[in-house]
Design an enzyme around this catalytic site. Structure first.
Site, PDB file in Angstrom:
ATOM      1  N   GLY A 202      -9.489  -9.049  -0.593  1.00 51.83           N
ATOM      2  CA  GLY A 202      -8.240  -9.577  -0.048  1.00 51.83           C
ATOM      3  C   GLY A 202      -7.928 -11.002  -0.460  1.00 51.83           C
ATOM      4  O   GLY A 202      -6.801 -11.313  -0.823  1.00 51.83           O
TER       5      GLY A 202
ATOM      6  N   LYS B 184     -20.305 -15.701   2.231  1.00 50.29           N
ATOM      7  CA  LYS B 184     -21.708 -15.394   2.468  1.00 50.29           C
ATOM      8  C   LYS B 184     -22.422 -14.735   1.300  1.00 50.29           C
ATOM      9  O   LYS B 184     -21.915 -13.778   0.718  1.00 50.29           O
ATOM     10  CB  LYS B 184     -21.807 -14.452   3.661  1.00 50.29           C
TER      11      LYS B 184
ATOM     12  N   ARG C 208       0.828  -1.214   0.000  1.00 47.35           N
ATOM     13  CA  ARG C 208       0.000   0.000   0.000  1.00 47.35           C
ATOM     14  C   ARG C 208       0.858   1.258   0.000  1.00 47.35           C
ATOM     15  O   ARG C 208       0.460   2.278  -0.569  1.00 47.35           O
ATOM     16  CB  ARG C 208      -0.931  -0.003   1.205  1.00 47.35           C
TER      17      ARG C 208
HETATM   18  P1  AMP Z   1     -15.434 -13.389   1.970  1.00 47.98           P
HETATM   19  O1  AMP Z   1     -14.774 -12.686   3.105  1.00 47.98           O
HETATM   20  O2  AMP Z   1     -16.924 -13.297   1.987  1.00 47.98           O
HETATM   21  O3  AMP Z   1     -14.838 -13.064   0.631  1.00 47.98           O
HETATM   22  O4  AMP Z   1     -15.179 -14.931   2.221  1.00 47.98           O
HETATM   23  C1  AMP Z   1     -13.918 -15.478   2.263  1.00 47.98           C
HETATM   24  C2  AMP Z   1     -13.969 -16.702   3.076  1.00 47.98           C
HETATM   25  O5  AMP Z   1     -14.911 -17.600   2.530  1.00 47.98           O
HETATM   26  C3  AMP Z   1     -12.664 -17.439   3.116  1.00 47.98           C
HETATM   27  O6  AMP Z   1     -12.161 -17.383   4.407  1.00 47.98           O
HETATM   28  C4  AMP Z   1     -13.026 -18.849   2.709  1.00 47.98           C
HETATM   29  O7  AMP Z   1     -12.421 -19.818   3.499  1.00 47.98           O
HETATM   30  C5  AMP Z   1     -14.512 -18.891   2.901  1.00 47.98           C
HETATM   31  N1  AMP Z   1     -15.130 -19.917   2.055  1.00 47.98           N
HETATM   32  C6  AMP Z   1     -15.027 -20.043   0.726  1.00 47.98           C
HETATM   33  N2  AMP Z   1     -15.667 -21.130   0.301  1.00 47.98           N
HETATM   34  C7  AMP Z   1     -16.205 -21.722   1.382  1.00 47.98           C
HETATM   35  C8  AMP Z   1     -16.981 -22.894   1.589  1.00 47.98           C
HETATM   36  N3  AMP Z   1     -17.310 -23.697   0.569  1.00 47.98           N
HETATM   37  N4  AMP Z   1     -17.367 -23.194   2.846  1.00 47.98           N
HETATM   38  C9  AMP Z   1     -17.013 -22.399   3.878  1.00 47.98           C
HETATM   39  N5  AMP Z   1     -16.290 -21.264   3.746  1.00 47.98           N
HETATM   40  C10 AMP Z   1     -15.878 -20.935   2.511  1.00 47.98           C
END
Ligand code: AMP
Length: 401
Positions: A358, A208, A36
């Site tokens: 990220g 999510k 950054r």
């Molecule tokens: P986000 O912060 O919403 O971009 O989500 C990222 C997180 O989603 C990461 O820490 C991943 O480990 C988690 N993730 C991705 N795919 C899955 C899955 N199939 N089941 C549970 N967690 C997941």
């Protein structure tokens, strides 16, 4: 661009207030990843090469009590910046008052000064008053009074309304401009969303659905295809009546997922197969299944057929925006889907490829394909807000041309 940029401002002999994003990891007083800081250098160099006196502001971490302050001083950043610029950087350990004002008065053309972490203002006399984070009107006015012009180069904070971005800018009408980094982010994300070369494919992943509903809603009208992977895919499975076993599902979002599916038709591309595991652990027993997932198993990555299908959708794309991993990529056994997609994006040399967030950024860096992509956004939250089609207050406050 309809906003002023740093090149539109008078700089020679001016006190140039600059909001940068130096929110970097610091351990034991030493800066870790300095990406950054490096990203802010072009604008800082432009300002000082044109005789400006660069007065830099940034936040670092979150400050909620007095004890948070010592560990979140920007002093180590001043040292790293000084090394990178190969010139002295004056660090002022306070955010207001005589010490700061005198230091600014003593500056010469081409000098660089870094003000203490702007979030020191969030706690006063032990109380959590959020002067910076809450955009206290007096604070923005005070900081604006310290300079002649303002340059905002902190895209990563643009979705927030802070005294150091929105506050300063609104107190400097006609004199608040975007830096190069901000300009680049606006150009790439803006063009991708509002004026994409087609086909335009979005890849959305991560845990999510609830975090990405706004993005899906906005992109349904704009993208030609939306690929869904990661944990959020299984709420869509549930909405389609596909068995999800123990996979991550947001039950209260199944109805929304149904509505999205109805509206999207074949625009939405879901995984065909998945790597399922018997527990949430890298050493779990795994297998690849198509469609229904049995109880006792959870999907932690997309399967090989999904990867092929996603590549097939992506291969003719002219614009690609990617946010969020395809699986639990932190565990090596469930990283393959994310890495395969990242690697494939690196081969799409005819397309504009943009990565935000990220996790997806970490994946393309790990693969060493980051330099083959068109643009890696420096702001996860800010880029999501952009993709949702919402105005970013930090950008809105920059003066129009
Ligand atoms: P986000 O912060 O919403 O971009 O989500 C990222 C997180 O989603 C990461 O820490 C991943 O480990 C988690 N993730 C991705 N795919 C899955 C899955 N199939 N089941 C549970 N967690 C997941």
């Amino acid at each position: 661009m309809a906003k002023l940029t740093v090149e539109d401002l008078p700089l020679e002999g001016k006190k140039v207030l600059m909001r940068v994003d130096f929110n970097v990891p610091i351990k034991d007083g030493v800066v870790g990843d300095d990406n950054r800081i490096v990203a802010a250098l072009p604008t800082i160099k432009y300002v000082i090469d044109h005789g400006g006196r660069a007065i830099l502001f940034s936040h670092l971490g979150r400050i909620k009590k007095e004890e948070d302050k010592p560990g979140l001083s920007l002093r180590p950043v001043a040292e790293r910046l000084s090394n990178l610029l190969n010139k002295p950087v004056t660090f002022v350990p306070v955010t207001e008052g005589k010490q700061l004002e005198d230091a600014i008065d003593n500056m010469k053309n081409g000098d660089v000064l870094l003000v203490q972490n702007t979030r020191y203002e969030d706690v006063k006399d032990g109380e959590y008053v959020k002067r910076e984070s809450g955009n206290d009107p007096e604070l923005g006015k005070y900081w604006a009074s310290l300079g002649d012009v303002f340059v905002n180069d902190a895209f990563g904070t643009a979705h927030r309304k802070h005294a150091s971005n929105v506050g300063i800018a609104t107190n400097m009408p006609g004199k608040a401009a975007a830096g190069y980094l901000m300009e680049k982010e606006i150009k790439f994300l803006g063009d991708a969303v509002d004026n994409p070369e087609r086909p335009f494919v979005a890849i959305l992943g991560g845990a999510k659905v609830s975090d990405k509903i706004g993005v899906i809603d906005n992109l349904l009208d704009k993208a030609d295809k939306i690929i869904i992977g990661g944990g959020m895919a299984y709420t869509f499975y549930a909405a389609k009546g596909i068995k999800v076993g123990n996979s991550l599902v947001e039950k209260d979002k199944i109805d929304v997922a149904k509505q999205i599916l109805d509206k999207a038709g074949d625009k939405l591309v879901l995984p065909i197969d998945n790597v399922v595991a018997d527990k949430f652990n890298n050493d779990a027993d795994t297998k690849i299944v198509e469609g229904d997932i049995d109880d006792g198993w959870m999907a932690l990555d997309i399967g090989p057929k999904s990867v092929e299908e996603f590549k097939n959708v992506l291969k003719d794309a002219k614009t690609v925006v990617w946010n969020g991993p395809m699986g639990v990529f932190e565990m090596p056994n469930f990283a393959k889907g994310t890495l395969e997609i990242g690697k494939f994006l690196g081969t799409l040399t005819d397309a504009t490829t943009i990565v935000g967030g990220g996790d997806s950024t970490a994946a393309v860096k790990e693969l060493g394909v980051a330099d083959k992509l068109t643009h890696i956004s420096t702001g996860g939250g800010a880029s999501l807000t952009y993709l949702e089609g919402n105005e970013l207050p930090g950008i809105a406050a920059i003066s129009d041309k």
